[in-house]
Enzyme design. Structure first.
Site, PDB file in Angstrom:
ATOM      1  N   LYS A  72       0.860  -1.193   0.000  1.00  0.00           N
ATOM      2  CA  LYS A  72       0.000   0.000   0.000  1.00  0.00           C
ATOM      3  C   LYS A  72       0.894   1.240   0.000  1.00  0.00           C
ATOM      4  O   LYS A  72       1.876   1.291   0.753  1.00  0.00           O
ATOM      5  CB  LYS A  72      -0.900  -0.026   1.236  1.00  0.00           C
ATOM      6  N   SER A 147      -9.967   1.796   2.837  1.00  0.00           N
ATOM      7  CA  SER A 147      -9.072   2.561   1.997  1.00  0.00           C
ATOM      8  C   SER A 147      -8.040   1.723   1.229  1.00  0.00           C
ATOM      9  O   SER A 147      -7.499   2.195   0.230  1.00  0.00           O
ATOM     10  CB  SER A 147      -8.327   3.585   2.849  1.00  0.00           C
ATOM     11  N   SER A 171     -10.123  -0.580   6.981  1.00  0.00           N
ATOM     12  CA  SER A 171      -9.493  -0.390   5.671  1.00  0.00           C
ATOM     13  C   SER A 171      -8.781  -1.620   5.114  1.00  0.00           C
ATOM     14  O   SER A 171      -8.347  -1.609   3.963  1.00  0.00           O
ATOM     15  CB  SER A 171      -8.493   0.765   5.727  1.00  0.00           C
TER      16      SER A 171
END
Lengths: 482, 95
Positions: A72, A147, A171
């Site tokens: 990420k 997210s 997330s």
């Protein structure tokens, strides 16, 4: 089965048997990314040359030897971009490795590729990325969740064997559910956050996305443990998270929190989750109804605490030491204000303003302090529930993946997408989402996630339970047609 | 709906963010709705409840006071938007 379909455990077996080399794995992944990522848009950037050089040196005898891992874009990897999907970090290059990256490298893994997210991990759809929306591999007109939408979509679309994400209010688990993969949020303090761009420091935790529960355990084994560079990481023994895999559910007590089966949840989600819970019972689990009476307050508590902490954490983006800086400021105030106006997107500005307000003089007690007190009650709910059961089982998300653009004008409705995942962060416990079936919308199959929540530092048991369920179904083997 | 208490323009100044008039209007209404939603927390009796700052709190985390390797100066400066003579340049504060 093609190479990118392999689980981490299967890939490792082939690497160790010398049937494949780490370079084969990396090149197959790159070919897959080149073929499908123009549609999925999971990756923000890749540095194939560096990854190939590292793969060529990889020691396949190590626990994750030669396995490429997508990251990420909020976790620092030396020399790579780390944008947090924000324009304010567009020029930034990471000068150091986050502890999780150093640990992955020590385990032989090769960090490869930067995955999209909602800007600064603020969002539930990955539409708040300043660069691109990521699309759900099961239906490209829908969101992948967020997210960590890029991390989830890449694993589901076979563009990665495993990835790292971060979970502040769901997330990891929510996008794992909406994309049909496994997502594990470890206990608060289990994994070091040194080198993770902070969103809400009392809630953030790094964890893996994988296609199987076994792979999630392998990933957690590599990244867990106390780190002197993160004083909130806890000095708990790091037991093998895969040690209990293969044990059945006989004697396991699963708590069903009645507040998590609410009106307004998608009936297809309800059906899939209820069927999955019956499946756990048929595998020998004992079902116990439990109550988490303060559930309805979790979203409100979260959006006060998380925005308050974010407003403080994001004060560091001042255009002085790194990142974007406004041109020709007339004084320091103008420098700060224009740098931040130009650098941050709407949702980030909204949350900084809310967080600044709830911390401001005259409102602190009414909002922030009160939220911290209700947080105590939410934690106690879980302590009481765990006195009656070994783990909780419930839906991960009340909805199937929704359409791109459907909720972007309605922040409150977007926030409510996290209603089943937020409380685990407030309580600091561990949780994971595992595929448990499909709903259908517009003629497309859309994944549903089953969430298990466990006591602090009980990840091995959580994985045991989820593994027993997973292995009794085929859901984790389903792949989107791309 | 907008909260009578929240003045987005003023709070944005506190947070050091310029906003356009359109953003101020939009945030005023959106955050007003969020604040209205969190009003529900007032229903909870918290008179005898201690606040939680960290879910699994630890206290007094110390280490030995020994110098350890850290970023090289060049690496620490590499991301600075403005620099001169091995130092970060900051926008002028005093006249």
């Amino acid at each position: 089965m093609s190479l990118p379909d392999l689980s981490v455990a299967e890939l490792q077996a082939k690497l160790r048997a010398r049937e494949l080399t780490p370079l084969d794995a990396l090149d197959a992944l790159e070919a897959r990314i080149a073929a499908v990522d123009p549609q999925v848009q999971a990756y923000l950037s890749r540095d194939l040359e560096t990854a190939r050089a590292e793969a060529a040196q990889a020691d396949v005898s190590l626990p994750l030897g030669g396995v490429p891992i997508g990251i990420k874009d909020v976790i620092n990897v030396t020399g790579q971009p780390c944008t947090a999907a924000s324009k304010i970090l567009a020029p930034y290059r990471a000068p150091y490795d986050a502890t999780v990256i150093a640990k992955l490298r020590a385990a032989g893994a090769v960090p490869f590729g930067r995955l999209n997210l909602d800007e600064f991990a603020m969002g539930s759809s990955t539409e708040n990325s300043a660069y691109q929306p990521t699309r759900n591999p099961w239906d490209l007109t829908r969101i992948p969740g967020g997210s960590s939408g890029g991390s989830a979509a890449a694993v589901a679309a076979r563009e990665a064997f495993a990835t790292l994400g971060s979970d502040t209010g769901g997330s990891i688990r929510q996008p794992a559910a909406l994309c049909g993969c496994v997502g594990l949020k470890p206990t608060y303090g289990r994994v070091s956050r040194y080198g993770l761009i902070a969103f809400a420091s009392s809630l953030d935790q790094i964890g893996p996305f994988t296609r199987t529960t076994r792979d999630a355990g392998l990933m957690l084994n590599a990244i867990a443990g106390r780190d002197p560079r993160d004083s909130t990481s806890l000095d708990q023994p790091v037991n093998d998270a895969t040690a209990l895999l293969g044990r059945d559910l006989k004697g396991v007590r699963l708590g069903i929190p009645k507040e998590y089966f609410v009106d307004g949840m998608d009936p297809q989600v309800r059906t899939a989750v209820e069927t999955a819970i019956k499946q756990c019972e048929s595998l020998g689990a004992e079902l116990v109804e439990v109550s988490l009476p303060h559930t309805e307050f979790a979203v409100g508590v979260y959006y006060i605490i998380a925005t308050a902490e974010a407003s403080a954490n994001l004060a560091r983006f001042d255009g002085v030491r790194y990142g974007h800086r406004a041109d020709a400021p007339k004084d320091l105030l103008d420098h700060y204000k224009r740098t931040r106006e130009e650098g941050f997107g709407s949702e980030v500005k909204r949350r900084i303003i809310l967080g600044t307000y709830v911390l401001s003089s005259g409102y602190y007690d009414a909002y922030y302090l009160r939220a911290q007190k209700v947080r105590t009650l939410i934690r106690q709910d879980f302590t009481n529930a765990f006195a009656q059961c070994d783990a909780l089982v419930c839906p991960t998300s009340p909805d199937l993946a929704f359409k791109l653009g459907e909720r972007t004008d309605d922040p409150l409705r977007m926030y409510l997408a996290d209603i089943f995942t937020i409380a685990a962060n407030l309580a600091g416990i561990c949780g994971l989402s595992v595929p448990c079936g499909f709903g259908e919308a517009d003629g497309k199959k859309l994944p549903v996630g089953l969430q298990f929540l466990g006591q602090p530092f009980d990840e091995a048991r959580l994985l045991q339970i989820a593994h027993a369920y997973e292995q009794s179904t085929d859901w984790h083997l389903a792949a989107p047609a791309l | 709906m907008s909260s009578p208490e929240l003045d987005v323009r003023y709070v944005a100044h506190l947070a050091r963010i310029d906003l356009s008039d359109a953003e101020i209007t939009q945030f005023q209404s959106q955050l007003g709705r969020v604040l209205e939603y969190v009003e529900q927390l007032k229903q909870v009796d918290v008179s005898a409840v201690e606040p939680t700052a960290h879910a699994n709190a630890v206290y007094n985390v110390f280490r030995a006071d020994e110098p350890l390797p850290s970023l090289e100066k060049s690496a620490a400066l590499a991301n600075a938007p403005r620099q001169a003579n091995g130092l970060i340049t900051v926008t002028k504060v005093v006249e």
